[in-house]
Scaffold this motif. Sequence first.
Motif, PDB file in Angstrom:
ATOM      1  N   VAL A   5       0.845  -1.201   0.000  1.00  0.00           N
ATOM      2  CA  VAL A   5       0.000   0.000   0.000  1.00  0.00           C
ATOM      3  C   VAL A   5       0.879   1.250   0.000  1.00  0.00           C
ATOM      4  O   VAL A   5       0.621   2.226  -0.711  1.00  0.00           O
ATOM      5  CB  VAL A   5      -0.943   0.000   1.218  1.00  0.00           C
ATOM      6  CG1 VAL A   5      -1.676   1.335   1.332  1.00  0.00           C
ATOM      7  CG2 VAL A   5      -1.945  -1.140   1.108  1.00  0.00           C
ATOM      8  N   ASP A   6       1.930   1.237   0.820  1.00  0.00           N
ATOM      9  CA  ASP A   6       2.869   2.361   0.864  1.00  0.00           C
ATOM     10  C   ASP A   6       3.484   2.631  -0.509  1.00  0.00           C
ATOM     11  O   ASP A   6       3.611   3.784  -0.938  1.00  0.00           O
ATOM     12  CB  ASP A   6       4.003   2.062   1.848  1.00  0.00           C
ATOM     13  CG  ASP A   6       3.678   2.511   3.270  1.00  0.00           C
ATOM     14  OD1 ASP A   6       2.618   3.121   3.459  1.00  0.00           O
ATOM     15  OD2 ASP A   6       4.497   2.255   4.161  1.00  0.00           O
ATOM     16  N   ASP A  53      18.256  -7.341   4.021  1.00  0.00           N
ATOM     17  CA  ASP A  53      17.382  -8.148   4.859  1.00  0.00           C
ATOM     18  C   ASP A  53      15.916  -7.754   4.708  1.00  0.00           C
ATOM     19  O   ASP A  53      15.069  -8.153   5.505  1.00  0.00           O
ATOM     20  CB  ASP A  53      17.789  -8.025   6.325  1.00  0.00           C
ATOM     21  CG  ASP A  53      17.740  -6.578   6.821  1.00  0.00           C
ATOM     22  OD1 ASP A  53      17.662  -5.654   5.968  1.00  0.00           O
ATOM     23  OD2 ASP A  53      17.791  -6.366   8.058  1.00  0.00           O
ATOM     24  N   SER A  54      15.607  -6.987   3.679  1.00  0.00           N
ATOM     25  CA  SER A  54      14.232  -6.556   3.464  1.00  0.00           C
ATOM     26  C   SER A  54      13.298  -7.754   3.311  1.00  0.00           C
ATOM     27  O   SER A  54      13.640  -8.757   2.690  1.00  0.00           O
ATOM     28  CB  SER A  54      14.150  -5.694   2.194  1.00  0.00           C
ATOM     29  OG  SER A  54      12.797  -5.475   1.832  1.00  0.00           O
ATOM     30  N   ARG A  55      12.104  -7.610   3.867  1.00  0.00           N
ATOM     31  CA  ARG A  55      11.119  -8.684   3.793  1.00  0.00           C
ATOM     32  C   ARG A  55      10.172  -8.528   2.608  1.00  0.00           C
ATOM     33  O   ARG A  55       9.222  -9.288   2.470  1.00  0.00           O
ATOM     34  CB  ARG A  55      10.323  -8.738   5.092  1.00  0.00           C
ATOM     35  CG  ARG A  55      11.108  -9.271   6.284  1.00  0.00           C
ATOM     36  CD  ARG A  55      10.297  -9.219   7.544  1.00  0.00           C
ATOM     37  NE  ARG A  55      10.150  -7.845   8.025  1.00  0.00           N
ATOM     38  CZ  ARG A  55       9.355  -7.501   9.031  1.00  0.00           C
ATOM     39  NH1 ARG A  55       8.641  -8.416   9.646  1.00  0.00           N
ATOM     40  NH2 ARG A  55       9.281  -6.243   9.419  1.00  0.00           N
ATOM     41  N   LEU A  56      10.419  -7.537   1.780  1.00  0.00           N
ATOM     42  CA  LEU A  56       9.590  -7.378   0.586  1.00  0.00           C
ATOM     43  C   LEU A  56       9.798  -8.575  -0.343  1.00  0.00           C
ATOM     44  O   LEU A  56      10.926  -9.004  -0.566  1.00  0.00           O
ATOM     45  CB  LEU A  56       9.955  -6.099  -0.165  1.00  0.00           C
ATOM     46  CG  LEU A  56       9.543  -4.755   0.434  1.00  0.00           C
ATOM     47  CD1 LEU A  56      10.022  -3.629  -0.466  1.00  0.00           C
ATOM     48  CD2 LEU A  56       8.044  -4.673   0.605  1.00  0.00           C
ATOM     49  N   TYR A  57       8.719  -9.089  -0.902  1.00  0.00           N
ATOM     50  CA  TYR A  57       8.880 -10.178  -1.859  1.00  0.00           C
ATOM     51  C   TYR A  57       9.414  -9.615  -3.174  1.00  0.00           C
ATOM     52  O   TYR A  57       9.367  -8.400  -3.416  1.00  0.00           O
ATOM     53  CB  TYR A  57       7.583 -10.952  -2.052  1.00  0.00           C
ATOM     54  CG  TYR A  57       6.440 -10.196  -2.672  1.00  0.00           C
ATOM     55  CD1 TYR A  57       6.213 -10.245  -4.047  1.00  0.00           C
ATOM     56  CD2 TYR A  57       5.555  -9.440  -1.885  1.00  0.00           C
ATOM     57  CE1 TYR A  57       5.159  -9.567  -4.620  1.00  0.00           C
ATOM     58  CE2 TYR A  57       4.502  -8.749  -2.458  1.00  0.00           C
ATOM     59  CZ  TYR A  57       4.314  -8.824  -3.831  1.00  0.00           C
ATOM     60  OH  TYR A  57       3.262  -8.138  -4.397  1.00  0.00           O
ATOM     61  N   ALA A  58       9.931 -10.462  -4.029  1.00  0.00           N
ATOM     62  CA  ALA A  58      10.717 -10.046  -5.189  1.00  0.00           C
ATOM     63  C   ALA A  58       9.999  -9.025  -6.062  1.00  0.00           C
ATOM     64  O   ALA A  58      10.576  -8.005  -6.446  1.00  0.00           O
ATOM     65  CB  ALA A  58      11.108 -11.272  -6.013  1.00  0.00           C
ATOM     66  N   PHE A  59       8.735  -9.280  -6.399  1.00  0.00           N
ATOM     67  CA  PHE A  59       8.033  -8.379  -7.306  1.00  0.00           C
ATOM     68  C   PHE A  59       7.816  -7.007  -6.661  1.00  0.00           C
ATOM     69  O   PHE A  59       7.910  -5.975  -7.317  1.00  0.00           O
ATOM     70  CB  PHE A  59       6.689  -8.994  -7.714  1.00  0.00           C
ATOM     71  CG  PHE A  59       6.156  -8.453  -9.009  1.00  0.00           C
ATOM     72  CD1 PHE A  59       6.816  -8.705 -10.204  1.00  0.00           C
ATOM     73  CD2 PHE A  59       4.999  -7.685  -9.032  1.00  0.00           C
ATOM     74  CE1 PHE A  59       6.322  -8.208 -11.414  1.00  0.00           C
ATOM     75  CE2 PHE A  59       4.509  -7.188 -10.237  1.00  0.00           C
ATOM     76  CZ  PHE A  59       5.166  -7.453 -11.423  1.00  0.00           C
ATOM     77  N   ALA A  60       7.527  -7.007  -5.354  1.00  0.00           N
ATOM     78  CA  ALA A  60       7.336  -5.738  -4.649  1.00  0.00           C
ATOM     79  C   ALA A  60       8.624  -4.926  -4.620  1.00  0.00           C
ATOM     80  O   ALA A  60       8.595  -3.691  -4.650  1.00  0.00           O
ATOM     81  CB  ALA A  60       6.834  -5.993  -3.235  1.00  0.00           C
ATOM     82  N   LYS A  61       9.771  -5.613  -4.554  1.00  0.00           N
ATOM     83  CA  LYS A  61      11.051  -4.897  -4.575  1.00  0.00           C
ATOM     84  C   LYS A  61      11.209  -4.101  -5.869  1.00  0.00           C
ATOM     85  O   LYS A  61      11.702  -2.982  -5.868  1.00  0.00           O
ATOM     86  CB  LYS A  61      12.206  -5.881  -4.422  1.00  0.00           C
ATOM     87  CG  LYS A  61      12.384  -6.433  -3.028  1.00  0.00           C
ATOM     88  CD  LYS A  61      13.597  -7.351  -2.948  1.00  0.00           C
ATOM     89  CE  LYS A  61      13.779  -7.893  -1.547  1.00  0.00           C
ATOM     90  NZ  LYS A  61      14.952  -8.795  -1.446  1.00  0.00           N
ATOM     91  N   GLY A  62      10.774  -4.706  -6.976  1.00  0.00           N
ATOM     92  CA  GLY A  62      10.848  -3.994  -8.247  1.00  0.00           C
ATOM     93  C   GLY A  62      10.045  -2.713  -8.212  1.00  0.00           C
ATOM     94  O   GLY A  62      10.507  -1.666  -8.674  1.00  0.00           O
TER      95      GLY A  62
END
Length: 262
Positions: A5-6, A53-62
């Motif tokens: 959401v952020d 160490d971010s917990r974002l999943y791969a697609f969200a990182k993009g």
Amino acid sequence: MLHTVDICQGWLYVALGQTGDRTSDRAGEEATGSDNGEAETVPAWLRGDLGEDSRLYAFAKGFYYLAHGRLLLLSGQYAKILGLFGYLLEKDVFGKNLLFAVYAEIYRAAALLALGKRDEAAKTLQRALATALPDSLYMSFVENSDFLASLLKGMGKAYGDEGDTRGKPEYSSGLAAIRRLTVAWQKSRNGMVTRHFSSGKNPLTRREMELARLAASGKSYAAIAAELYIAPTTVKKIFANIHKKLGVRSRDEIAVWLKNTP
């Protein structure tokens, strides 16, 4: 989910050219409003670097990098853009997701152009176009037209816009589509900025309006300075204020704003 959401919220603001000082922080996975009760703009963590160490999943990182990169452009951190997105491309962080790779090249092209490295910027933008246009991916260029306008104008000959010398008509039609969509995007964006990020009144002073009209007529900063008997540095400072108030980056966008302003 809250981080997603952020990212969506942050992207909407930076796409409209707004960075904002009223931010939220997701520390502890819990959202908090601003102290003065005003609406949040770009969440604070999107301004910082993404840790390993971010917990974002791969697609969200993009999508984080899409929002973060645009924010870096708006804040003038061009050297950081070159380093960050150069590293991400070199390490193939985006894998087979070409959308994120296209944005990375676009951000690098915009940064290079801002640093005066036009030839290198053009080559970088050409790589992005070569990847995007065959699949009719236009909006990534349109959304960043405030930084790429002058560079895109010079892409026509290289990509067959004046004769299709490369035998790839998707380049010609693609560039035409980008120009067409850019006009509509700038008009809509300026309208949203006026409605939601201003008091409802004309945000420009009488002097700023005078300079804006002169720039929209095609006059250079030097010509405006000479006509108004003011220093060129004063002209640049006034236009810096105009750009900030309107959320624009070019005289073309100023012209569109004037056209839609009573």
